[in-house]
Design an enzyme around this catalytic site. Structure first.
Site, PDB file in Angstrom:
ATOM      1  N   SER A   8       0.840  -1.195   0.000  1.00  0.00           N
ATOM      2  CA  SER A   8       0.000   0.000   0.000  1.00  0.00           C
ATOM      3  C   SER A   8       0.878   1.248   0.000  1.00  0.00           C
ATOM      4  CB  SER A   8      -0.912   0.013   1.229  1.00  0.00           C
ATOM      5  OG  SER A   8      -1.597   1.246   1.251  1.00  0.00           O
ATOM      6  N   HIS A  33      -1.161  -1.120  -4.372  1.00  0.00           N
ATOM      7  CA  HIS A  33      -2.449  -0.813  -3.739  1.00  0.00           C
ATOM      8  C   HIS A  33      -2.496   0.687  -3.448  1.00  0.00           C
ATOM      9  CE1 HIS A  33      -6.081  -1.775  -1.406  1.00  0.00           C
ATOM     10  NE2 HIS A  33      -5.670  -0.847  -0.550  1.00  0.00           N
ATOM     11  N   ASP A  35      -4.722   3.892  -2.061  1.00  0.00           N
ATOM     12  CA  ASP A  35      -5.840   4.249  -1.186  1.00  0.00           C
ATOM     13  C   ASP A  35      -6.283   5.686  -1.414  1.00  0.00           C
ATOM     14  OD1 ASP A  35      -6.167   1.882   0.484  1.00  0.00           O
ATOM     15  OD2 ASP A  35      -4.138   2.345   1.203  1.00  0.00           O
ATOM     16  N   MET A  37      -8.838   8.499  -0.196  1.00  0.00           N
ATOM     17  CA  MET A  37      -9.724   8.849   0.937  1.00  0.00           C
ATOM     18  C   MET A  37     -10.226  10.274   0.775  1.00  0.00           C
ATOM     19  SD  MET A  37      -7.371   7.458   4.025  1.00  0.00           S
ATOM     20  CE  MET A  37      -6.609   5.835   3.977  1.00  0.00           C
ATOM     21  N   HIS A  66      -8.275   1.509  -4.320  1.00  0.00           N
ATOM     22  CA  HIS A  66      -9.272   1.304  -3.258  1.00  0.00           C
ATOM     23  C   HIS A  66      -9.899   2.658  -2.934  1.00  0.00           C
ATOM     24  CE1 HIS A  66      -9.799   0.168   1.310  1.00  0.00           C
ATOM     25  NE2 HIS A  66     -10.952   0.338   0.696  1.00  0.00           N
ATOM     26  N   MET A  68     -12.097   4.985  -0.926  1.00  0.00           N
ATOM     27  CA  MET A  68     -12.807   5.205   0.346  1.00  0.00           C
ATOM     28  C   MET A  68     -13.461   6.568   0.242  1.00  0.00           C
ATOM     29  SD  MET A  68      -9.862   3.617   2.738  1.00  0.00           S
ATOM     30  CE  MET A  68      -8.713   3.635   1.369  1.00  0.00           C
ATOM     31  N   MET A 137     -11.913  -5.474   4.904  1.00  0.00           N
ATOM     32  CA  MET A 137     -11.139  -4.546   5.722  1.00  0.00           C
ATOM     33  C   MET A 137     -10.876  -5.185   7.085  1.00  0.00           C
ATOM     34  SD  MET A 137     -10.515  -2.013   3.803  1.00  0.00           S
ATOM     35  CE  MET A 137      -9.577  -1.158   5.069  1.00  0.00           C
ATOM     36  N   PHE A 143      -6.788   4.950   7.907  1.00  0.00           N
ATOM     37  CA  PHE A 143      -5.397   5.160   8.335  1.00  0.00           C
ATOM     38  C   PHE A 143      -4.590   3.882   8.142  1.00  0.00           C
ATOM     39  CE2 PHE A 143      -8.233   7.840  10.764  1.00  0.00           C
ATOM     40  CZ  PHE A 143      -7.651   9.102  10.631  1.00  0.00           C
ATOM     41  N   GLY A 144      -3.305   4.070   7.859  1.00  0.00           N
ATOM     42  CA  GLY A 144      -2.383   2.950   7.859  1.00  0.00           C
ATOM     43  C   GLY A 144      -1.904   2.724   9.292  1.00  0.00           C
ATOM     44  N   ASP A 175      -7.101  -6.191   3.810  1.00  0.00           N
ATOM     45  CA  ASP A 175      -6.495  -4.858   3.864  1.00  0.00           C
ATOM     46  C   ASP A 175      -6.507  -4.295   5.287  1.00  0.00           C
ATOM     47  OD1 ASP A 175      -5.471  -2.407   3.224  1.00  0.00           O
ATOM     48  OD2 ASP A 175      -7.216  -1.718   2.087  1.00  0.00           O
TER      49      ASP A 175
HETATM   50  C1  DX5 Z   1      -6.619   1.700   5.314  1.00  0.00           C
HETATM   51  C2  DX5 Z   1      -6.134   1.443   3.920  1.00  0.00           C
HETATM   52  C3  DX5 Z   1      -5.061   0.421   3.857  1.00  0.00           C
HETATM   53  C4  DX5 Z   1      -3.777   0.834   4.537  1.00  0.00           C
HETATM   54  C5  DX5 Z   1      -3.134  -0.402   5.063  1.00  0.00           C
HETATM   55  O1  DX5 Z   1      -7.734   2.501   5.271  1.00  0.00           O
HETATM   56  O2  DX5 Z   1      -7.183   0.980   3.105  1.00  0.00           O
HETATM   57  O3  DX5 Z   1      -4.787   0.014   2.531  1.00  0.00           O
HETATM   58  O4  DX5 Z   1      -2.906   1.510   3.681  1.00  0.00           O
HETATM   59  O5  DX5 Z   1      -2.066  -0.040   5.830  1.00  0.00           O
HETATM   60  P1  DX5 Z   1      -1.408  -0.982   6.922  1.00  0.00           P
HETATM   61  O6  DX5 Z   1      -0.880  -2.194   6.206  1.00  0.00           O
HETATM   62  O7  DX5 Z   1      -0.332  -0.120   7.511  1.00  0.00           O
HETATM   63  O8  DX5 Z   1      -2.481  -1.338   7.923  1.00  0.00           O
HETATM   64 ZN    ZN Z   2      -6.667   0.019   1.126  1.00  0.00          ZN
END
Ligand code: DX5
Ligand code: ZN
Length: 216
Positions: A8, A33, A35, A37, A66, A68, A137, A143-144, A175
């Site tokens: 990601s 991947h 993201d 948002m 992805h 969001m 999910m 957030f990561g 994810d």
């Molecule tokens: C969260 C994202 C994920 C995120 C995963 O909302 O959709 O793709 O980047 O990050 P990690 O692996 O750090 O949980």
């Molecule tokens: Zn994601």
């Protein structure tokens, strides 16, 4: 078929985006991947079209986007034009999911649905044969770097069962909070694609960490 690894980019160094994309290109990773948002569906804003366009210029692998965001239908054509190969929308924001999936495919992309931790896999039973991917999910999106929700294993098993009995052939993607500590158990439950952000990019040797996830 061996499982796929999708680093990601949310956890990459945006000051060195080209370097990090090239690392993914030359690693054992399968997909990028990405993201997106919007600060409305999720309590955070990440990046949008200009960055994805740039990543597409560097990326030599499948672009797994992805979304969001609310109203994803508004942007399906745009994401196709800037290089998305897989486009995943959230179940929770789609009033006309069947139409959304059809539109994604008409635009030449693979169609995915993401489910929040509280959304049951059984809600997909009437679209199982219209899907190319289901993203489960394993954290609340936004957030990561969050910790993995253990109930995910049960959801993956339920979804893999639904896939089998309905003769569907979508991929199951996980994810959030994925590491080598939970990867094997996820694959055994039925997962096909593992997304990993922090675990890859915050490690000392991201390419090796990708190889470790691939070898699980
Ligand atoms: C969260 C994202 C994920 C995120 C995963 O909302 O959709 O793709 O980047 O990050 P990690 O692996 O750090 O949980
Ligand atoms: Zn994601």
């Amino acid at each position: 078929m061996s499982h796929k690894i999708a680093p990601s980019i949310l956890a990459a160094d945006f000051g060195n985006l080209q370097r990090d994309c090239e690392m993914v290109n030359s690693s054992q990773a399968d997909w990028f991947h990405l993201d997106v948002m919007d600060g409305v569906f999720v309590p955070n804003i990440s990046f949008g079209m200009p960055i994805i366009k740039k990543i597409n210029a560097y990326a030599k692998k499948t672009m797994d986007v992805h979304l969001m965001i609310v109203n994803p239908d508004k942007f399906i054509k745009t994401f196709a034009a800037i290089g998305a190969n897989v486009l995943t929308v959230h179940y929770e924001v789609c009033d006309h999911l069947h139409r959304t999936l059809a539109t994604i495919k008409q635009e030449g992309m693979k169609a995915g649905i993401a489910l929040n931790p509280h959304t049951s896999v059984h809600l997909l039973s009437d679209v199982l044969n219209d899907l190319d991917l289901v993203c489960i999910m394993s954290v609340n999106p936004g957030f990561g770097g969050q910790s993995f929700i253990e109930h995910t294993f049960e959801k993956v098993k339920q979804l893999a069962h639904l896939r089998k009995v309905s003769d569907a052939n979508f991929l199951i993607e996980i994810d959030g909070g994925v590491t080598t500590a939970n990867a094997r158990k996820l694959l055994d439950a039925g997962a096909d694609v593992l997304v990993a952000g922090s675990f890859v990019f915050k490690s000392d040797d991201p390419a090796q960490t990708i190889a470790d996830l691939k070898a699980v």
